[in-house]
Write a protein that holds these residues in place. Structure first.
Motif, PDB file in Angstrom:
ATOM      1  N   TYR A   1       1.557  13.217  -0.541  1.00  0.00           N
ATOM      2  CA  TYR A   1       1.279  14.507   0.205  1.00  0.00           C
ATOM      3  C   TYR A   1      -0.398  14.565   0.416  1.00  0.00           C
ATOM      4  O   TYR A   1      -0.652  15.074   1.157  1.00  0.00           O
ATOM      5  CB  TYR A   1       1.952  15.697  -0.203  1.00  0.00           C
ATOM      6  CG  TYR A   1       3.335  15.886   0.126  1.00  0.00           C
ATOM      7  CD1 TYR A   1       3.900  15.883   1.366  1.00  0.00           C
ATOM      8  CD2 TYR A   1       4.073  15.671  -1.029  1.00  0.00           C
ATOM      9  CE1 TYR A   1       5.172  16.079   1.821  1.00  0.00           C
ATOM     10  CE2 TYR A   1       5.519  15.919  -0.759  1.00  0.00           C
ATOM     11  CZ  TYR A   1       6.222  16.089   0.654  1.00  0.00           C
ATOM     12  OH  TYR A   1       7.139  16.277   0.810  1.00  0.00           O
ATOM     13  N   GLY A   2      -1.115  14.255  -0.713  1.00  0.00           N
ATOM     14  CA  GLY A   2      -2.338  14.399  -0.941  1.00  0.00           C
ATOM     15  C   GLY A   2      -2.840  15.670  -0.949  1.00  0.00           C
ATOM     16  O   GLY A   2      -3.796  16.332  -0.359  1.00  0.00           O
ATOM     17  N   THR A   3      -2.123  16.444  -1.836  1.00  0.00           N
ATOM     18  CA  THR A   3      -2.548  18.072  -2.053  1.00  0.00           C
ATOM     19  C   THR A   3      -3.657  18.360  -2.445  1.00  0.00           C
ATOM     20  O   THR A   3      -4.215  19.504  -2.280  1.00  0.00           O
ATOM     21  CB  THR A   3      -1.193  18.603  -2.926  1.00  0.00           C
ATOM     22  OG1 THR A   3      -1.210  17.808  -4.199  1.00  0.00           O
ATOM     23  CG2 THR A   3       0.162  18.489  -2.348  1.00  0.00           C
TER      24      THR A   3
ATOM     25  N   LYS B   1      -4.010  11.768   4.201  1.00  0.00           N
ATOM     26  CA  LYS B   1      -5.416  11.409   3.273  1.00  0.00           C
ATOM     27  C   LYS B   1      -6.139  10.107   3.298  1.00  0.00           C
ATOM     28  O   LYS B   1      -7.225  10.034   3.406  1.00  0.00           O
ATOM     29  CB  LYS B   1      -4.677  11.469   1.554  1.00  0.00           C
ATOM     30  CG  LYS B   1      -5.806  11.115   0.483  1.00  0.00           C
ATOM     31  CD  LYS B   1      -5.237  11.542  -0.801  1.00  0.00           C
ATOM     32  CE  LYS B   1      -4.012  10.596  -1.127  1.00  0.00           C
ATOM     33  NZ  LYS B   1      -3.634  10.821  -2.677  1.00  0.00           N
ATOM     34  N   GLU B   2      -5.427   9.074   3.808  1.00  0.00           N
ATOM     35  CA  GLU B   2      -6.017   7.887   3.909  1.00  0.00           C
ATOM     36  C   GLU B   2      -7.065   7.720   5.187  1.00  0.00           C
ATOM     37  O   GLU B   2      -7.606   6.728   5.434  1.00  0.00           O
ATOM     38  CB  GLU B   2      -4.952   6.607   3.939  1.00  0.00           C
ATOM     39  CG  GLU B   2      -3.973   6.594   2.737  1.00  0.00           C
ATOM     40  CD  GLU B   2      -3.054   7.924   2.418  1.00  0.00           C
ATOM     41  OE1 GLU B   2      -2.512   8.327   3.583  1.00  0.00           O
ATOM     42  OE2 GLU B   2      -2.547   7.881   1.507  1.00  0.00           O
ATOM     43  N   MET B   3      -6.820   8.824   6.097  1.00  0.00           N
ATOM     44  CA  MET B   3      -7.399   8.799   7.311  1.00  0.00           C
ATOM     45  C   MET B   3      -8.651   9.568   7.287  1.00  0.00           C
ATOM     46  O   MET B   3      -9.539   9.979   8.126  1.00  0.00           O
ATOM     47  CB  MET B   3      -6.649   9.391   8.341  1.00  0.00           C
ATOM     48  CG  MET B   3      -5.427   8.146   8.901  1.00  0.00           C
ATOM     49  SD  MET B   3      -6.268   6.692   9.352  1.00  0.00           S
ATOM     50  CE  MET B   3      -7.192   7.025  10.848  1.00  0.00           C
TER      51      MET B   3
ATOM     52  N   PHE C   1       0.770  -1.299   0.051  1.00  0.00           N
ATOM     53  CA  PHE C   1       0.142   0.119  -0.022  1.00  0.00           C
ATOM     54  C   PHE C   1       0.728   1.183  -0.127  1.00  0.00           C
ATOM     55  O   PHE C   1       1.281   1.510   1.292  1.00  0.00           O
ATOM     56  CB  PHE C   1      -1.008   0.017   1.309  1.00  0.00           C
ATOM     57  CG  PHE C   1      -1.982  -0.957   1.358  1.00  0.00           C
ATOM     58  CD1 PHE C   1      -1.973  -2.172   1.334  1.00  0.00           C
ATOM     59  CD2 PHE C   1      -3.441  -0.276   1.372  1.00  0.00           C
ATOM     60  CE1 PHE C   1      -2.800  -2.965   1.390  1.00  0.00           C
ATOM     61  CE2 PHE C   1      -4.174  -1.320   1.552  1.00  0.00           C
ATOM     62  CZ  PHE C   1      -4.244  -2.579   1.329  1.00  0.00           C
ATOM     63  N   PRO C   2       1.050   2.050  -1.116  1.00  0.00           N
ATOM     64  CA  PRO C   2       2.076   3.028  -1.238  1.00  0.00           C
ATOM     65  C   PRO C   2       1.146   4.498  -0.582  1.00  0.00           C
ATOM     66  O   PRO C   2      -0.025   4.825  -1.370  1.00  0.00           O
ATOM     67  CB  PRO C   2       2.196   3.208  -2.623  1.00  0.00           C
ATOM     68  CG  PRO C   2       2.040   1.986  -3.361  1.00  0.00           C
ATOM     69  CD  PRO C   2       0.766   1.500  -2.454  1.00  0.00           C
ATOM     70  N   VAL C   3       1.618   4.665   0.575  1.00  0.00           N
ATOM     71  CA  VAL C   3       0.623   5.918   1.304  1.00  0.00           C
ATOM     72  C   VAL C   3       1.476   6.888   1.674  1.00  0.00           C
ATOM     73  O   VAL C   3       1.092   7.636   2.720  1.00  0.00           O
ATOM     74  CB  VAL C   3      -0.114   5.400   2.116  1.00  0.00           C
ATOM     75  CG1 VAL C   3      -1.594   4.338   1.861  1.00  0.00           C
ATOM     76  CG2 VAL C   3       0.590   4.444   3.262  1.00  0.00           C
TER      77      VAL C   3
ATOM     78  N   GLU D   1      12.162   9.937   0.879  1.00  0.00           N
ATOM     79  CA  GLU D   1      12.074  11.032  -0.138  1.00  0.00           C
ATOM     80  C   GLU D   1      10.839  10.564  -1.120  1.00  0.00           C
ATOM     81  O   GLU D   1      10.837   9.289  -1.386  1.00  0.00           O
ATOM     82  CB  GLU D   1      12.901  11.369  -0.694  1.00  0.00           C
ATOM     83  CG  GLU D   1      13.917  12.319  -0.461  1.00  0.00           C
ATOM     84  CD  GLU D   1      15.129  12.619  -1.476  1.00  0.00           C
ATOM     85  OE1 GLU D   1      15.010  13.706  -2.174  1.00  0.00           O
ATOM     86  OE2 GLU D   1      16.029  11.708  -1.462  1.00  0.00           O
ATOM     87  N   GLN D   2       9.833  11.374  -1.225  1.00  0.00           N
ATOM     88  CA  GLN D   2       8.713  11.307  -2.085  1.00  0.00           C
ATOM     89  C   GLN D   2       9.204  11.070  -3.541  1.00  0.00           C
ATOM     90  O   GLN D   2       8.886  12.119  -4.381  1.00  0.00           O
ATOM     91  CB  GLN D   2       7.660  11.964  -1.765  1.00  0.00           C
ATOM     92  CG  GLN D   2       6.838  11.361  -0.779  1.00  0.00           C
ATOM     93  CD  GLN D   2       6.110  12.377   0.098  1.00  0.00           C
ATOM     94  OE1 GLN D   2       5.577  13.110  -0.646  1.00  0.00           O
ATOM     95  NE2 GLN D   2       5.727  12.097   1.323  1.00  0.00           N
ATOM     96  N   LEU D   3       9.819   9.802  -4.118  1.00  0.00           N
ATOM     97  CA  LEU D   3      10.249   9.876  -5.344  1.00  0.00           C
ATOM     98  C   LEU D   3       9.528   9.185  -6.458  1.00  0.00           C
ATOM     99  O   LEU D   3       9.978   8.596  -7.229  1.00  0.00           O
ATOM    100  CB  LEU D   3      11.694   9.322  -5.196  1.00  0.00           C
ATOM    101  CG  LEU D   3      12.840  10.016  -4.324  1.00  0.00           C
ATOM    102  CD1 LEU D   3      13.922   9.300  -4.243  1.00  0.00           C
ATOM    103  CD2 LEU D   3      12.758  11.429  -4.867  1.00  0.00           C
TER     104      LEU D   3
HETATM  105  P1  UTP Z   1      -1.119  10.500  -5.889  1.00  0.00           P
HETATM  106  O1  UTP Z   1      -0.594  10.864  -7.449  1.00  0.00           O
HETATM  107  O2  UTP Z   1      -2.253  10.444  -5.558  1.00  0.00           O
HETATM  108  O3  UTP Z   1      -0.218  11.644  -5.006  1.00  0.00           O
HETATM  109  O4  UTP Z   1      -0.146   9.135  -5.576  1.00  0.00           O
HETATM  110  P2  UTP Z   1      -0.517  12.072  -3.847  1.00  0.00           P
HETATM  111  O5  UTP Z   1       0.543  12.893  -3.179  1.00  0.00           O
HETATM  112  O6  UTP Z   1      -1.134  10.738  -2.817  1.00  0.00           O
HETATM  113  O7  UTP Z   1      -1.910  13.145  -3.933  1.00  0.00           O
HETATM  114  P3  UTP Z   1      -2.287  14.505  -4.272  1.00  0.00           P
HETATM  115  O8  UTP Z   1      -1.905  14.301  -5.994  1.00  0.00           O
HETATM  116  O9  UTP Z   1      -0.888  15.156  -4.116  1.00  0.00           O
HETATM  117  O10 UTP Z   1      -3.236  14.884  -4.167  1.00  0.00           O
HETATM  118  C1  UTP Z   1      -0.499   7.863  -6.033  1.00  0.00           C
HETATM  119  C2  UTP Z   1      -0.316   6.976  -4.876  1.00  0.00           C
HETATM  120  O11 UTP Z   1       0.908   6.701  -4.816  1.00  0.00           O
HETATM  121  C3  UTP Z   1       1.714   7.015  -3.431  1.00  0.00           C
HETATM  122  C4  UTP Z   1       0.483   8.053  -2.536  1.00  0.00           C
HETATM  123  O12 UTP Z   1       0.381   7.957  -1.411  1.00  0.00           O
HETATM  124  C5  UTP Z   1      -0.932   7.521  -3.230  1.00  0.00           C
HETATM  125  O13 UTP Z   1      -1.248   6.477  -2.681  1.00  0.00           O
HETATM  126  N1  UTP Z   1       3.008   7.706  -3.498  1.00  0.00           N
HETATM  127  C6  UTP Z   1       3.100   8.943  -4.558  1.00  0.00           C
HETATM  128  C7  UTP Z   1       3.796   7.285  -2.467  1.00  0.00           C
HETATM  129  O14 UTP Z   1       3.678   6.456  -1.771  1.00  0.00           O
HETATM  130  N2  UTP Z   1       4.833   7.941  -2.702  1.00  0.00           N
HETATM  131  C8  UTP Z   1       5.337   8.807  -3.663  1.00  0.00           C
HETATM  132  O15 UTP Z   1       6.470   9.113  -3.756  1.00  0.00           O
HETATM  133  C9  UTP Z   1       4.130   9.049  -4.616  1.00  0.00           C
END
Ligand code: UTP
Length: 289
Positions: free
Chosen positions: A13-15, A26-28, A8-10, A105-107
């Motif tokens: 940032y969920g912007t 976001k998941e909560m 589960f990649p979570v 890092e969110q890569l």
């Molecule tokens: P999203 O494209 O929906 O990005 O990522 P996000 O940050 O969750 O939401 P927005 O676009 O900013 O609103 C798709 C999935 O990949 C995970 C996110 O958590 C989501 O479940 N993800 C994305 C990661 O785990 N790591 C990352 O570096 C990028």
């Protein structure tokens, strides 16, 4: 090999859901009476998944707490005779064997999946993006596992979309139609600006074979410095190892406002306690365009 593990990649940032996601993941966010993440964890467990690997980032502690045991709360519920609630809380903490891995890092999504490599130990695995909530008779991961058992290859969940919406999705190109809902894929492209390759969009449920991890290790980041899962899947598709399955169910993108609203209305409409009141509220709504 049996599919036992789900990633589960979570860590995102969920912007799109700010400011709701400024301090909570976001998941909560709640859909009716459960956080989004619980729907997909239940889907995984109902599909026979034994181990869940959350790829998390900063500010995700509340998710860990949600699936943990809250001894104090349990005691209060028991002592005050609220046994049904107590059982519900206990069930959540015993729901799954969960491992947390930090993506420092969110890569990108591809990189997030790669963070699970050591835990996957060469097994095929499921990937679930919990923003995508799916109402279906049979859990979508279970539908995909059945297909995996037939073809022994990577399976991507597909949903038909209108051409004008293609630029919001990853879109596949079909090599051959295997049967009614199953396709062998030739290629795919993320958020196409030009005419889409097909009417099928990629949705956040996958069954992947371990070779994807080796490809991800050498996949170059795109603009924005993100390693994309789609790029690695393209490489596999060109070697003929990727299938697409048009799942049976209704999908909602709960990572954005209108999707969450649509999911809320549809889930409430299916809930015998809420449906009559929902109907009354909807009939009184004063719509303005
Ligand atoms: P999203 O494209 O929906 O990005 O990522 P996000 O940050 O969750 O939401 P927005 O676009 O900013 O609103 C798709 C999935 O990949 C995970 C996110 O958590 C989501 O479940 N993800 C994305 C990661 O785990 N790591 C990352 O570096 C990028």
């Amino acid at each position: 090999m049996k599919i036992r593990k789900a990633v589960f990649p979570v860590a995102g940032y969920g912007t799109r859901m700010l400011p709701a996601t400024k301090a909570i993941p976001k998941e909560m966010i709640t859909l009716i009476d459960k956080p989004l993440i619980q729907y997909s964890v239940e889907e995984a467990i109902d599909s026979g998944i034994e181990q869940i690997i959350f790829i998390t980032g900063r500010a995700k502690k509340s998710m860990e707490d949600h699936f943990d045991m809250n001894v104090e709360l349990n005691k209060i519920l028991l002592e005050s005779g609220r046994t049904k609630l107590y059982e519900d809380m206990k069930r959540i903490s015993e729901m799954a064997d969960i491992i947390y891995v930090r993506q420092k890092e969110q890569l990108g999504l591809g990189h997030a999946i790669l963070c699970a490599k050591d835990i996957l130990k060469g097994e095929p695995f499921a990937v679930i993006l919990p923003d995508d909530i799916i109402l279906s008779k049979e859990p979508v991961i279970s539908q995909l596992i059945r297909q995996y058992e037939r073809v022994n290859g990577n399976i991507i969940s597909l949903m038909p979309i209108k051409a004008e919406h293609a630029r919001r999705y990853g879109i596949v190109s079909i090599d051959t139609r295997v049967d009614e809902r199953m396709y062998k894929l030739a290629d795919m492209v993320e958020k196409p600006k030009d005419t889409p390759l097909s009417e099928f969009a990629i949705i956040g449920r996958y069954i992947l074979t371990p070779d994807i991890l080796n490809i991800l290790e050498t996949t170059q980041p795109e603009t924005g410095n993100e390693i994309q899962l789609t790029d690695a899947l393209r490489t596999l598709a060109k070697n003929g190892h990727v299938f697409g399955y048009e799942f049976d169910g209704m999908r909602f993108d709960c990572g954005e406002k209108i999707g969450l609203l649509e999911a809320t209305i549809n889930f409430a409409a299916q809930n015998s306690e809420l449906a009559p009141e929902l109907r009354r509220i909807m009939s009184k709504l004063d719509y303005k365009d």
